[in-house]
Structure formats: structure tokens, C-alpha cells
Scaffold this motif. Structure first.
Motif, short mmCIF file in Angstrom:
data_model
loop_
_atom_site.label_atom_id
_atom_site.label_comp_id
_atom_site.label_asym_id
_atom_site.label_seq_id
_atom_site.Cartn_x
_atom_site.Cartn_y
_atom_site.Cartn_z
N ALA A 47 43.85 47.39 43.05
CA ALA A 47 44.51 48.14 42.28
C ALA A 47 45.30 47.76 40.55
CB ALA A 47 44.18 49.79 42.12
N GLU A 48 46.26 47.24 41.68
CA GLU A 48 47.85 46.52 41.58
C GLU A 48 47.21 45.57 40.51
OE1 GLU A 48 50.78 46.34 43.41
OE2 GLU A 48 50.06 47.98 44.57
N VAL A 49 46.18 44.20 41.12
CA VAL A 49 45.64 43.23 39.89
C VAL A 49 45.28 43.68 38.58
CG1 VAL A 49 43.89 41.30 40.01
CG2 VAL A 49 45.65 42.27 42.44
N PHE A 50 43.57 44.62 38.79
CA PHE A 50 43.12 45.26 37.94
C PHE A 50 44.59 45.86 36.32
CE2 PHE A 50 39.62 45.24 40.48
CZ PHE A 50 38.58 44.36 39.86
N ALA A 51 45.40 46.99 37.54
CA ALA A 51 46.81 47.17 36.12
C ALA A 51 47.16 46.23 35.86
CB ALA A 51 47.29 48.08 37.24
N LEU A 52 47.59 45.07 36.53
CA LEU A 52 48.69 43.77 35.65
C LEU A 52 47.25 42.62 34.61
CD1 LEU A 52 50.05 41.58 38.53
CD2 LEU A 52 51.13 42.59 36.81
N PHE A 53 46.09 43.16 34.69
CA PHE A 53 45.24 42.94 33.74
C PHE A 53 45.70 43.48 32.94
CE2 PHE A 53 43.93 39.62 36.60
CZ PHE A 53 43.83 38.69 36.28
N GLU A 54 45.06 44.29 32.93
CA GLU A 54 45.01 46.05 31.71
C GLU A 54 46.00 45.24 30.70
OE1 GLU A 54 42.74 47.83 30.72
OE2 GLU A 54 41.29 46.33 32.12
N GLU A 55 47.26 45.20 31.25
CA GLU A 55 48.90 45.36 30.53
C GLU A 55 49.14 44.17 29.74
OE1 GLU A 55 52.48 45.40 32.81
OE2 GLU A 55 51.74 47.69 34.33
N ALA A 56 48.19 43.32 30.34
CA ALA A 56 48.37 41.84 29.67
C ALA A 56 47.18 41.84 28.54
CB ALA A 56 48.21 40.29 30.76
N CYS A 57 46.25 42.52 29.08
CA CYS A 57 45.10 42.30 27.18
C CYS A 57 45.45 42.67 26.84
CB CYS A 57 43.53 43.10 28.28
SG CYS A 57 42.40 42.11 28.57
N ASP A 58 46.11 44.26 27.02
CA ASP A 58 47.50 45.18 25.92
C ASP A 58 48.06 43.69 24.83
OD1 ASP A 58 45.75 47.32 26.39
OD2 ASP A 58 47.25 48.73 27.58
N ALA A 59 48.92 43.36 25.97
CA ALA A 59 49.68 42.03 25.25
C ALA A 59 49.13 41.46 24.10
CB ALA A 59 50.77 41.29 26.33
N VAL A 60 48.14 40.67 24.54
CA VAL A 60 47.06 40.32 23.55
C VAL A 60 46.78 40.23 22.66
CG1 VAL A 60 47.85 37.66 25.39
CG2 VAL A 60 45.69 39.07 25.42
N GLN A 61 46.47 41.66 22.47
CA GLN A 61 44.82 42.26 21.91
C GLN A 61 45.21 41.58 19.99
OE1 GLN A 61 45.34 46.61 21.49
NE2 GLN A 61 44.18 46.86 22.40
#
Lengths: 237, 149
Positions: free
Chosen positions: A68-82
Motif C-alpha cells: 500500500a505504501e508503494v501504491f501511495a508513493l506512485f499516486e503522489e508521483a502521479c499527482d506531481a506530474v499531472q
């Protein structure tokens, strides 16, 4: 035409050619020099790039104790490069590749139980893995030909071969995307990610070389010890 | 109405210079940015990178030549329509060529930095674009001879 676009042109032009993966024994520039060049970026772009490179690098996710932590990190990165759909797509593909490699390893080590995959979300790849757990390539071999090699290498326990196959696929993907981006933020990000792949492979290679050297040194020293003991015995007799 | 036509005539008269200058400045800035970046990464060849980056500056020169050929003294309503049409379209052509030249030159500089032996051939696309600008120049000159006044 904004100032940023000229900055990207200067930055991209200042980065040395990386060439194909596995072709060179050395990186064309040091990490320090790369960071120096990246200081041309605006603070927001720099932050975005750091998020992106952090999540796709192995040390970036190594500290995560749960999926879940890995998925959360990916979500954060996706938001950053939106603002950059190509980079969002890249992150999605990278996450899927990770899931596939993890599933191959899990199946090899854990056998027939795909239970842990249940926490990997509802994406098409997670669904395919769950639905086709017993198939060698989870039914995705046609869309992802590299999976066949990866599956065979995992089954053989060839970790270096698997690492090589995965890095080759990642690099090919980055190269393909780079063809559509010449002088923009995506071009810079893709360059840094390719740099990271080469750096990782070379570090991996260096580690292999060091361990081989240590083995050889150990064997040589053990051999020298044996012969000196033999010589001492000979002298004593 | 005549005043409007005259205004358009003056607009068309200066359009090749103005649009040519915009195209040249964007093109030179793009290619120049690449040249500066390339100089950070190389030890030699600075002169040729900078030289190549100046190529789009020809667009404003062509614009000046077209402006002189279109100039009518005094500007009349009969001449103004022709001057507007030829001047505006020639200017747009020069603007577009200048911008695109900057892009291909930036790519050429980046490519030639990695592989110096392709420097000459990498300038070919920019030279072809230059040819299109020359077409615009020549035919603007030809047509300007048929405009009354």
C-alpha cells in the motif's frame, strides 16, 4: 514562447548522449555534474523530477514495508506530474512492470496462492494476474513480449538475467517516449530516468565485479595459505 | 474606406520586416539556447555551434528586401491592396520558416554534439527551409513588379 522552453533547450543540449544500454562501461557524466546541470530547472520542475525519480528508483521504494505504501508513493508521483500525461503514462507502465515482476517472483516462491495480489488494486494488470495466475505470462505475453523471457529467467533463478531483461525493457520504453519529446520537461525527465537505469546497471555490475574479486582474492589467499603451511611443514621435516 | 485600405497597405508594407524579425529572433533564440547548452558539454566546436544558430537571422533580411520592393511613394489605394496581400503572406512565411529553422537547428546542434561528423549534413533540413524562404522572397519581388504605383 516562454522562458522555460529556452531553458529546456539549453539544458537538453548540455546533457551528453547516453547511447544504448549496456554499450558503455562508464556513464558519460557523473551524478554530481548531472545535478549541477539540473539546477537550471525551476524549483517546481525540480521537485516534480525528484518525486518521479524517487518513486521509480529501487532505493525510493525499498523503505516501504507494505504494498500500500508503494501504491501511495506512485499516486503522489502521479499527482506531481499531472501536467505531463506522458510521464503519468510512464509511471503507470512502470508500476505495472513492477507488479508483473513481483508476481513472477511470488509465484515462483509461493506456488499456487495468488492471495497477496488481491491488495494490488483494480487495474487491468492486477486483474489479469489474479485471473491468469497459473498461465506463464498471466495472459499478457502478447502485449508484453518481454514477460516470456522474464518468466523463463525467473523460473531458472537467473537474477542477473532477469534484471537485465527488465532494465532493457524499461530503457526501450524510455527511448520510445524520448522520440516524441525533444526540448521540454518530459525530455529532461526521460533523460534522467535513462541515466538512472544505466547508473543502476553499472552499480549492479560493479557490485558483481567486487563480489567476484572478493571470491578470487579469497581463493588466492586460501591457496597461498595452504602452500605456506605446506612449505613450513616441509621445512620442519 | 480609402483610409482603411491605405492603413492595410502600410501594414502589408511593414509586415515582412516585422514578421521576419519575430521569426528570426525566435529561431536564433532557440538555436542559440541549444548552442549555449552544447558548449557546456563540449571542449571544441563552439564557433560552428554559434554560427549555425545565427542561420534564422536571414529571415529579417529577406523581409527588409521585400519591404523595399513593395514600397510605393505615395501609397495609393490601388497599390495598397496588392501590397497588403503580398507583404502579409510573405511575412507569415518568413515568420514560420524562422521558428521552424530554430527548432531544426537546435536538434542539429544536439545531434552534432554527440556525433561531430554529421554536423554538415545535420544542417540540411535548415538549408531546405531557407530555400522555402528564398522562394517567398523571389516571388514577392516578382509580384511587387506587377503592383501599380
Amino acid at each position: 514562447m516562454s522562458d522555460a522552453s529556452f531553458r529546456y533547450i539549453t539544458l537538453v543540449a548540455s546533457l551528453p548522449y547516453l547511447g544504448p544500454l549496456f554499450s558503455s562501461a562508464h556513464l558519460p557524466m557523473s551524478r554530481y555534474r548531472l545535478e549541477q546541470r539540473l539546477s537550471m530547472l525551476e524549483a517546481a520542475d525540480r521537485q516534480r523530477l525528484e518525486r518521479l525519480t524517487h518513486v521509480v528508483s529501487w532505493p525510493g521504494v525499498a523503505g516501504c514495508s507494505a504494498d500500500a505504501e508503494v501504491f501511495a508513493l506512485f499516486e503522489e508521483a502521479c499527482d506531481a506530474v499531472q501536467p505531463y500525461p506522458a510521464l503519468m503514462e510512464l509511471l503507470r507502465e512502470r508500476l505495472e512492470s513492477r507488479m508483473l515482476v513481483a508476481a513472477l517472483r511470488l509465484r515462483r516462491d509461493g506456488g499456487g496462492d495468488p492471495a497477496p495480489v488481491a491488495t494490488w488494486g483494480r487495474g487491468s494488470v492486477a486483474r489479469a494476474i489474479r485471473a491468469n495466475w497459473s498461465e506463464p505470462t498471466f495472459g499478457l505475453g502478447r502485449a508484453r513480449p518481454w514477460l516470456r523471457d522474464a518468466q523463463a529467467l525467473t523460473a531458472r533463478g537467473d537474477h542477473i538475467g532477469l534484471e537485465r531483461a527488465v532494465l532493457t525493457e524499461i530503457y526501450r520504453q524510455l527511448d520510445r517516449m524520448s522520440a516524441h519529446h525533444r526540448f521540454d520537461f518530459e525530455a529532461v525527465a526521460l533523460y534522467v530516468l535513462r541515466f538512472q537505469v544505466i547508473e543502476r546497471w553499472q552499480r549492479y555490475d560493479t557490485e558483481r565485479a567486487r563480489s567476484r574479486l572478493e571470491t578470487l582474492l579469497g581463493e588466492t589467499l586460501a591457496g597461498a595459505e595452504r602452500s605456506s603451511v605446506g612449505a613450513e611443514r616441509g621445512l620442519a621435516q | 474606406m480609402t483610409d482603411l485600405v491605405l492603413v492595410l497597405g502600410w501594414f502589408g508594407l511593414f509586415a515582412p520586416v516585422a514578421f521576419g524579425a519575430i521569426g528570426s529572433s525566435i529561431g536564433c533564440a532557440r538555436a542559440g539556447s541549444a548552442a549555449i547548452g552544447a558548449m557546456l558539454d563540449t571542449e571544441t566546436g563552439y564557433g560552428r555551434f554559434i554560427g549555425a544558430s545565427l542561420m534564422p537571422s536571414s529571415q529579417v533580411i529577406y523581409g527588409i528586401v521585400i519591404m523595399f520592393s513593395l514600397q510605393r511613394d505615395p501609397m495609393t489605394a490601388e497599390a495598397a491592396a496588392g501590397v497588403f496581400g503580398v507583404g502579409l503572406l510573405a511575412g507569415v512565411a518568413l515568420l514560420y520558416v524562422g521558428i521552424r529553422q530554430g527548432e531544426v537547428l537546435a536538434s542539429a546542434i544536439v545531434a552534432a554534439k554527440a556525433k561531430p561528423e554529421i554536423f554538415g549534413i545535420s544542417l540540411a533540413p535548415a538549408a531546405v527551409l531557407e530555400g522555402f524562404a528564398v522562394f517567398a522572397l523571389v516571388f514577392a519581388l516578382v509580384l511587387s513588379g506587377t503592383i501599380p504605383g
